[in-house]
Write a protein that holds these residues in place. Sequence first.
Motif, mmCIF file in Angstrom:
data_model
loop_
_atom_site.group_PDB
_atom_site.id
_atom_site.type_symbol
_atom_site.label_atom_id
_atom_site.label_comp_id
_atom_site.label_asym_id
_atom_site.label_seq_id
_atom_site.Cartn_x
_atom_site.Cartn_y
_atom_site.Cartn_z
ATOM 1 N N ASN A 38 -14.250 -12.897 1.819
ATOM 2 C CA ASN A 38 -14.471 -14.049 2.335
ATOM 3 C C ASN A 38 -15.915 -14.177 2.400
ATOM 4 O O ASN A 38 -15.875 -15.619 3.475
ATOM 5 N N ALA A 39 -16.183 -13.072 3.530
ATOM 6 C CA ALA A 39 -17.696 -13.305 3.971
ATOM 7 C C ALA A 39 -19.041 -14.398 3.115
ATOM 8 O O ALA A 39 -19.508 -15.222 3.220
ATOM 9 N N LEU A 40 -18.818 -14.032 1.432
ATOM 10 C CA LEU A 40 -19.659 -14.599 0.714
ATOM 11 C C LEU A 40 -19.081 -15.800 0.524
ATOM 12 O O LEU A 40 -20.319 -16.813 0.274
ATOM 13 N N ALA A 41 -17.733 -15.888 0.264
ATOM 14 C CA ALA A 41 -17.767 -17.940 0.216
ATOM 15 C C ALA A 41 -17.948 -18.469 1.926
ATOM 16 O O ALA A 41 -18.203 -18.981 1.073
ATOM 17 N N GLN A 42 -17.472 -17.869 2.545
ATOM 18 C CA GLN A 42 -17.986 -17.940 3.796
ATOM 19 C C GLN A 42 -19.890 -19.008 3.656
ATOM 20 O O GLN A 42 -20.303 -19.869 4.136
ATOM 21 N N ALA A 43 -20.387 -17.575 3.526
ATOM 22 C CA ALA A 43 -21.755 -18.183 3.334
ATOM 23 C C ALA A 43 -21.961 -19.425 2.576
ATOM 24 O O ALA A 43 -23.435 -19.685 2.913
ATOM 25 N N ASP A 44 -21.189 -19.178 1.634
ATOM 26 C CA ASP A 44 -21.755 -19.577 0.239
ATOM 27 C C ASP A 44 -21.669 -21.234 0.553
ATOM 28 O O ASP A 44 -21.868 -22.362 0.546
ATOM 29 N N LEU A 45 -20.561 -21.248 1.475
ATOM 30 C CA LEU A 45 -19.260 -22.444 1.501
ATOM 31 C C LEU A 45 -20.974 -23.126 2.409
ATOM 32 O O LEU A 45 -21.588 -23.943 3.038
ATOM 33 N N ILE A 46 -21.500 -22.323 3.739
ATOM 34 C CA ILE A 46 -22.379 -22.540 4.838
ATOM 35 C C ILE A 46 -23.768 -23.074 4.584
ATOM 36 O O ILE A 46 -24.360 -24.009 4.826
ATOM 37 N N PHE A 47 -23.811 -21.954 3.891
ATOM 38 C CA PHE A 47 -25.397 -22.021 3.754
ATOM 39 C C PHE A 47 -25.641 -22.384 2.506
ATOM 40 O O PHE A 47 -26.988 -21.953 2.504
ATOM 41 N N GLY A 48 -25.443 -22.758 1.280
ATOM 42 C CA GLY A 48 -25.523 -22.486 0.339
ATOM 43 C C GLY A 48 -25.921 -21.623 -1.004
ATOM 44 O O GLY A 48 -26.414 -21.615 -1.526
ATOM 45 N N THR A 49 -25.910 -20.411 -0.383
ATOM 46 C CA THR A 49 -26.184 -19.102 -1.161
ATOM 47 C C THR A 49 -24.738 -17.845 -0.421
ATOM 48 O O THR A 49 -24.991 -17.308 0.995
ATOM 49 N N PRO A 50 -24.537 -16.429 -0.735
ATOM 50 C CA PRO A 50 -23.409 -16.201 -0.752
ATOM 51 C C PRO A 50 -24.518 -14.716 0.071
ATOM 52 O O PRO A 50 -24.066 -14.186 0.515
ATOM 53 N N ASN A 51 -25.690 -14.725 -0.171
ATOM 54 C CA ASN A 51 -26.840 -14.139 0.070
ATOM 55 C C ASN A 51 -26.916 -13.719 1.769
ATOM 56 O O ASN A 51 -27.200 -12.452 2.819
ATOM 57 N N GLU A 52 -26.528 -15.284 2.121
ATOM 58 C CA GLU A 52 -26.369 -15.377 3.923
ATOM 59 C C GLU A 52 -25.300 -14.351 4.727
ATOM 60 O O GLU A 52 -25.687 -13.804 5.572
ATOM 61 N N ALA A 53 -24.211 -13.884 3.799
ATOM 62 C CA ALA A 53 -23.744 -12.894 4.434
ATOM 63 C C ALA A 53 -24.142 -11.417 4.847
ATOM 64 O O ALA A 53 -23.572 -10.822 5.476
ATOM 65 N N ASN A 54 -25.083 -11.601 4.014
ATOM 66 C CA ASN A 54 -25.797 -9.815 4.376
ATOM 67 C C ASN A 54 -27.314 -9.960 5.423
ATOM 68 O O ASN A 54 -27.434 -9.149 5.940
ATOM 69 N N LYS A 55 -27.183 -11.198 6.209
ATOM 70 C CA LYS A 55 -27.897 -11.121 6.974
ATOM 71 C C LYS A 55 -27.357 -11.666 8.195
ATOM 72 O O LYS A 55 -27.877 -11.102 9.011
ATOM 73 N N ALA A 56 -26.189 -11.553 8.332
ATOM 74 C CA ALA A 56 -25.716 -12.161 9.429
ATOM 75 C C ALA A 56 -25.525 -10.627 10.241
ATOM 76 O O ALA A 56 -25.965 -10.521 11.779
ATOM 77 N N PHE A 57 -25.536 -8.661 9.937
ATOM 78 C CA PHE A 57 -25.553 -7.598 11.051
ATOM 79 C C PHE A 57 -27.740 -8.325 11.556
ATOM 80 O O PHE A 57 -27.366 -8.571 12.736
ATOM 81 N N GLU A 58 -28.340 -8.428 10.807
ATOM 82 C CA GLU A 58 -29.697 -8.446 11.532
ATOM 83 C C GLU A 58 -29.488 -9.761 12.639
ATOM 84 O O GLU A 58 -30.367 -9.627 13.328
ATOM 85 N N LYS A 59 -29.110 -10.532 11.492
ATOM 86 C CA LYS A 59 -29.270 -12.079 12.893
ATOM 87 C C LYS A 59 -28.707 -11.843 13.685
ATOM 88 O O LYS A 59 -29.589 -12.033 15.087
ATOM 89 N N VAL A 60 -27.747 -11.535 14.066
ATOM 90 C CA VAL A 60 -26.496 -10.907 15.280
ATOM 91 C C VAL A 60 -27.615 -10.063 16.055
ATOM 92 O O VAL A 60 -27.757 -10.313 17.375
ATOM 93 N N SER A 61 -28.055 -9.205 15.570
ATOM 94 C CA SER A 61 -28.763 -7.668 16.235
ATOM 95 C C SER A 61 -29.949 -8.621 16.757
ATOM 96 O O SER A 61 -30.834 -8.100 18.477
ATOM 97 N N LYS A 62 -30.846 -9.890 16.694
ATOM 98 C CA LYS A 62 -31.772 -11.013 16.945
ATOM 99 C C LYS A 62 -31.579 -11.725 18.100
ATOM 100 O O LYS A 62 -32.490 -11.652 18.797
ATOM 101 N N VAL A 63 -30.473 -11.505 18.171
ATOM 102 C CA VAL A 63 -29.757 -12.725 19.589
ATOM 103 C C VAL A 63 -30.588 -12.395 20.987
ATOM 104 O O VAL A 63 -30.762 -10.809 21.634
ATOM 105 N N THR A 64 -30.991 -13.419 22.097
ATOM 106 C CA THR A 64 -31.713 -12.770 23.180
ATOM 107 C C THR A 64 -30.932 -13.351 23.565
ATOM 108 O O THR A 64 -30.222 -14.129 24.316
ATOM 109 N N VAL A 65 -30.996 -13.177 25.696
ATOM 110 C CA VAL A 65 -30.725 -13.922 26.595
ATOM 111 C C VAL A 65 -31.097 -15.362 26.335
ATOM 112 O O VAL A 65 -30.622 -16.242 26.533
ATOM 113 N N ALA A 66 -31.827 -15.509 26.030
ATOM 114 C CA ALA A 66 -33.136 -17.261 26.541
ATOM 115 C C ALA A 66 -32.121 -17.226 25.376
ATOM 116 O O ALA A 66 -31.757 -18.621 25.504
#
Length: 83
Positions: A38-66
């Motif tokens: 499901n995560a791979l399919a959702q990433a492919d649908l939204i971002f055009g590549t299933p590889n984005e599912a592998n970047k979710a952890f990194e993206k959340v980790s980088k969120v700042t207060v700003a």
Amino acid sequence: EVERLRTTPITEAELAKAKNQVLTNLISSSTSTENKANALAQADLIFGTPNEANKAFEKVSKVTVADVQRVAQTYFAPERRNT
């Protein structure tokens, strides 16, 4: 609360708690084959590549207060309210 979120930055502790919850959910949801698919399919649908599912952890980790305040000011603006 919505207005307070727009005008007052959250604390680092609030951000850390929210990030921990999201990251915990990401980890626990990746334990089943169905959830991984499901995560791979959702990433492919939204971002055009299933590889984005592998970047979710990194993206959340980088969120700042700003980042949170910028998004709150953008999407919780009074002119976007539906009452």
